[in-house]
Design a protein around this motif. Sequence first.
Motif, PDB file in Angstrom:
ATOM      1  N   ILE A  53       1.080  -1.075  -0.242  1.00 46.69           N
ATOM      2  CA  ILE A  53      -0.308   0.105  -0.223  1.00 46.69           C
ATOM      3  C   ILE A  53       0.916   1.392   0.394  1.00 46.69           C
ATOM      4  CG2 ILE A  53      -1.978  -1.449   1.214  1.00 46.69           C
ATOM      5  CD1 ILE A  53      -1.521   0.537   3.494  1.00 46.69           C
ATOM      6  N   VAL A  54       2.267   1.369  -0.103  1.00 53.89           N
ATOM      7  CA  VAL A  54       3.218   2.110  -0.085  1.00 53.89           C
ATOM      8  C   VAL A  54       3.623   2.668  -1.646  1.00 53.89           C
ATOM      9  CG1 VAL A  54       5.382   3.143   0.440  1.00 53.89           C
ATOM     10  CG2 VAL A  54       4.439   1.835   2.200  1.00 53.89           C
ATOM     11  N   SER A  55       3.022   4.016  -1.970  1.00 52.90           N
ATOM     12  CA  SER A  55       3.127   4.325  -3.116  1.00 52.90           C
ATOM     13  C   SER A  55       4.453   4.226  -3.847  1.00 52.90           C
ATOM     14  CB  SER A  55       3.013   6.271  -3.134  1.00 52.90           C
ATOM     15  OG  SER A  55       1.422   5.909  -2.971  1.00 52.90           O
ATOM     16  N   ARG A  56       4.951   2.994  -4.682  1.00 52.84           N
ATOM     17  CA  ARG A  56       6.158   3.030  -5.670  1.00 52.84           C
ATOM     18  C   ARG A  56       6.872   2.242  -4.759  1.00 52.84           C
ATOM     19  NH1 ARG A  56       5.829   5.374 -10.508  1.00 52.84           N
ATOM     20  NH2 ARG A  56       4.398   7.515 -11.206  1.00 52.84           N
ATOM     21  N   TYR A  57       6.846   1.473  -3.957  1.00 48.90           N
ATOM     22  CA  TYR A  57       7.207   0.407  -2.941  1.00 48.90           C
ATOM     23  C   TYR A  57       8.600   0.412  -3.458  1.00 48.90           C
ATOM     24  CZ  TYR A  57       8.434  -2.296   1.008  1.00 48.90           C
ATOM     25  OH  TYR A  57       8.788  -3.311   2.047  1.00 48.90           O
ATOM     26  N   ASN A  58       9.385   0.242  -3.648  1.00 50.04           N
ATOM     27  CA  ASN A  58      10.954  -0.458  -3.219  1.00 50.04           C
ATOM     28  C   ASN A  58      11.275  -1.470  -2.157  1.00 50.04           C
ATOM     29  OD1 ASN A  58      13.303  -1.272  -3.752  1.00 50.04           O
ATOM     30  ND2 ASN A  58      13.430  -0.004  -5.222  1.00 50.04           N
ATOM     31  N   GLN A  59      11.494  -2.644  -2.064  1.00 48.65           N
ATOM     32  CA  GLN A  59      11.858  -3.859  -1.096  1.00 48.65           C
ATOM     33  C   GLN A  59      13.078  -2.892  -1.004  1.00 48.65           C
ATOM     34  OE1 GLN A  59       9.790  -5.258   0.910  1.00 48.65           O
ATOM     35  NE2 GLN A  59      11.134  -7.351   0.898  1.00 48.65           N
ATOM     36  N   ASP A  60      14.484  -2.772  -1.731  1.00 47.33           N
ATOM     37  CA  ASP A  60      15.538  -2.780  -1.277  1.00 47.33           C
ATOM     38  C   ASP A  60      15.751  -1.514  -0.232  1.00 47.33           C
ATOM     39  OD1 ASP A  60      16.353  -4.788  -3.155  1.00 47.33           O
ATOM     40  OD2 ASP A  60      16.273  -4.206  -4.886  1.00 47.33           O
ATOM     41  N   THR A  61      15.014  -0.082  -0.798  1.00 48.31           N
ATOM     42  CA  THR A  61      15.254   1.363  -0.517  1.00 48.31           C
ATOM     43  C   THR A  61      13.708   0.969   0.438  1.00 48.31           C
ATOM     44  OG1 THR A  61      13.868   2.321  -2.575  1.00 48.31           O
ATOM     45  CG2 THR A  61      16.065   1.921  -2.873  1.00 48.31           C
ATOM     46  N   ASP A  62      13.433   0.386   0.848  1.00 44.48           N
ATOM     47  CA  ASP A  62      11.870   0.802   1.708  1.00 44.48           C
ATOM     48  C   ASP A  62      12.131   0.090   2.951  1.00 44.48           C
ATOM     49  OD1 ASP A  62      10.271   3.559   0.903  1.00 44.48           O
ATOM     50  OD2 ASP A  62       9.859   1.782  -1.190  1.00 44.48           O
ATOM     51  N   LYS A  63      12.633  -0.806   2.715  1.00 46.64           N
ATOM     52  CA  LYS A  63      13.208  -2.034   4.096  1.00 46.64           C
ATOM     53  C   LYS A  63      13.839  -1.398   5.136  1.00 46.64           C
ATOM     54  CE  LYS A  63      16.891  -4.501   2.067  1.00 46.64           C
ATOM     55  NZ  LYS A  63      16.510  -6.534   2.084  1.00 46.64           N
ATOM     56  N   SER A  64      15.244  -0.262   5.302  1.00 49.32           N
ATOM     57  CA  SER A  64      15.195   0.246   6.084  1.00 49.32           C
ATOM     58  C   SER A  64      14.738   1.124   7.043  1.00 49.32           C
ATOM     59  CB  SER A  64      16.812   0.427   6.121  1.00 49.32           C
ATOM     60  OG  SER A  64      18.003  -0.790   5.663  1.00 49.32           O
ATOM     61  N   PRO A  65      13.992   1.790   6.327  1.00 46.30           N
ATOM     62  CA  PRO A  65      13.588   3.148   6.604  1.00 46.30           C
ATOM     63  C   PRO A  65      12.043   2.891   7.463  1.00 46.30           C
ATOM     64  CG  PRO A  65      14.226   3.636   4.844  1.00 46.30           C
ATOM     65  CD  PRO A  65      14.242   2.112   4.934  1.00 46.30           C
ATOM     66  N   LEU A  66      11.633   1.087   6.758  1.00 51.00           N
ATOM     67  CA  LEU A  66      10.213   1.244   7.283  1.00 51.00           C
ATOM     68  C   LEU A  66      11.174  -0.005   8.806  1.00 51.00           C
ATOM     69  CD1 LEU A  66       7.435   0.433   7.052  1.00 51.00           C
ATOM     70  CD2 LEU A  66       8.039  -1.828   5.518  1.00 51.00           C
ATOM     71  N   LEU A  67      12.255  -0.363   8.766  1.00 51.90           N
ATOM     72  CA  LEU A  67      11.950  -0.541  10.636  1.00 51.90           C
ATOM     73  C   LEU A  67      13.096   0.022  11.131  1.00 51.90           C
ATOM     74  CD1 LEU A  67      14.959  -4.087  10.691  1.00 51.90           C
ATOM     75  CD2 LEU A  67      15.126  -1.496  11.887  1.00 51.90           C
ATOM     76  N   THR A  68      13.065   1.383  11.485  1.00 52.85           N
ATOM     77  CA  THR A  68      13.180   2.145  12.164  1.00 52.85           C
ATOM     78  C   THR A  68      11.494   2.556  12.796  1.00 52.85           C
ATOM     79  OG1 THR A  68      15.176   2.826  10.820  1.00 52.85           O
ATOM     80  CG2 THR A  68      13.529   4.746  12.097  1.00 52.85           C
ATOM     81  N   GLU A  69      10.861   2.831  11.806  1.00 54.45           N
ATOM     82  CA  GLU A  69       9.446   2.752  11.619  1.00 54.45           C
ATOM     83  C   GLU A  69       9.041   1.793  12.601  1.00 54.45           C
ATOM     84  OE1 GLU A  69       8.044   5.727  11.481  1.00 54.45           O
ATOM     85  OE2 GLU A  69       9.749   6.339  10.677  1.00 54.45           O
ATOM     86  N   ALA A  70       8.992   0.518  12.117  1.00 59.90           N
ATOM     87  CA  ALA A  70       8.097  -0.408  13.222  1.00 59.90           C
ATOM     88  C   ALA A  70       8.888  -0.626  14.596  1.00 59.90           C
ATOM     89  CB  ALA A  70       9.064  -1.358  12.111  1.00 59.90           C
ATOM     90  N   LEU A  71      10.178  -0.366  14.854  1.00 60.77           N
ATOM     91  CA  LEU A  71      11.022  -0.452  16.305  1.00 60.77           C
ATOM     92  C   LEU A  71      10.757   0.141  16.779  1.00 60.77           C
ATOM     93  CD1 LEU A  71      12.953  -1.998  17.466  1.00 60.77           C
ATOM     94  CD2 LEU A  71      14.422  -0.109  16.948  1.00 60.77           C
ATOM     95  N   ARG A  72      10.248   1.804  16.639  1.00 59.38           N
ATOM     96  CA  ARG A  72       9.742   2.842  17.562  1.00 59.38           C
ATOM     97  C   ARG A  72       8.380   2.265  17.853  1.00 59.38           C
ATOM     98  NH1 ARG A  72      11.690   8.136  13.452  1.00 59.38           N
ATOM     99  NH2 ARG A  72      13.404   8.016  14.280  1.00 59.38           N
ATOM    100  N   ALA A  73       7.577   1.780  16.880  1.00 61.82           N
ATOM    101  CA  ALA A  73       6.336   1.063  16.933  1.00 61.82           C
ATOM    102  C   ALA A  73       6.571   0.427  18.202  1.00 61.82           C
ATOM    103  CB  ALA A  73       5.090   0.701  16.101  1.00 61.82           C
ATOM    104  N   LEU A  74       7.176  -0.729  17.891  1.00 65.41           N
ATOM    105  CA  LEU A  74       7.415  -1.582  19.463  1.00 65.41           C
ATOM    106  C   LEU A  74       7.299  -1.247  20.683  1.00 65.41           C
ATOM    107  CD1 LEU A  74       9.040  -4.701  18.018  1.00 65.41           C
ATOM    108  CD2 LEU A  74       6.822  -4.668  18.906  1.00 65.41           C
ATOM    109  N   CYS A  75       8.656   0.435  20.321  1.00 64.54           N
ATOM    110  CA  CYS A  75       9.263   0.989  21.839  1.00 64.54           C
ATOM    111  C   CYS A  75       7.479   1.409  22.172  1.00 64.54           C
ATOM    112  CB  CYS A  75      10.327   1.744  21.371  1.00 64.54           C
ATOM    113  SG  CYS A  75      11.311   0.493  21.074  1.00 64.54           S
TER     114      CYS A  75
END
Length: 195
Positions: A53-75
């Motif tokens: 659902i992320v516009s023009r999603y690219n796993q290679d470039t989006d996975k690291s920033p998304l990891l940051t967001e998910a870790l923040r959510a878990l915190c």
Amino acid sequence: MSTETPALPAAQNVAARAKEILEGFEADREFAAFVAATLKYDSDWTCFTGTPIVSRYNQDTDKSPLLTEALRALCLKAAVYEMTGDERAAEIPVAVPVDEMTHAMIAQPQLLARIAERIGVQVIHQTDQEHTDWRAGDYTYQAYALAWGVPPERYWIDHEEAQRRLAILNERYEAAGFLNMGLAHVIDFGEPTGA
């Protein structure tokens, strides 16, 4: 024993504690291994209804920033749990793509458990209790903004917008033969070839 969910703690208290928890994660001796393992798992954790659902999603470039967001959510969730002692209360709303990445993180159970134990927190995430109905301005948004600033709109997609995008994806999936948001398909692979 009461079954009522306790009131959520003040967003500023959750924000302050979540920042401390995140700092603990990042300072842990196994954090780099945890990040590497989570990001390597990328071919297995993508689902039809999460990151697409992320516009023009690219796993290679989006996975690291998304990891940051998910870790923040878990915190944030860990901070709410610490202050309430209630797992249901700790399941605060999270945006769909962020939630998908939390699943990739939780798929590293040994590393995640050891880090959490060393920094003295419990990671809270139970699929049947999760809320992916995140909305800009809600409790999660307020706590996040107090801790790290405004959540990036690229990944923190409002619930109504997420539903709109999912409807578009569903139409395209069905046109390609994938039904029920990828839970079924009409592709016939023919006879297996010999080894």
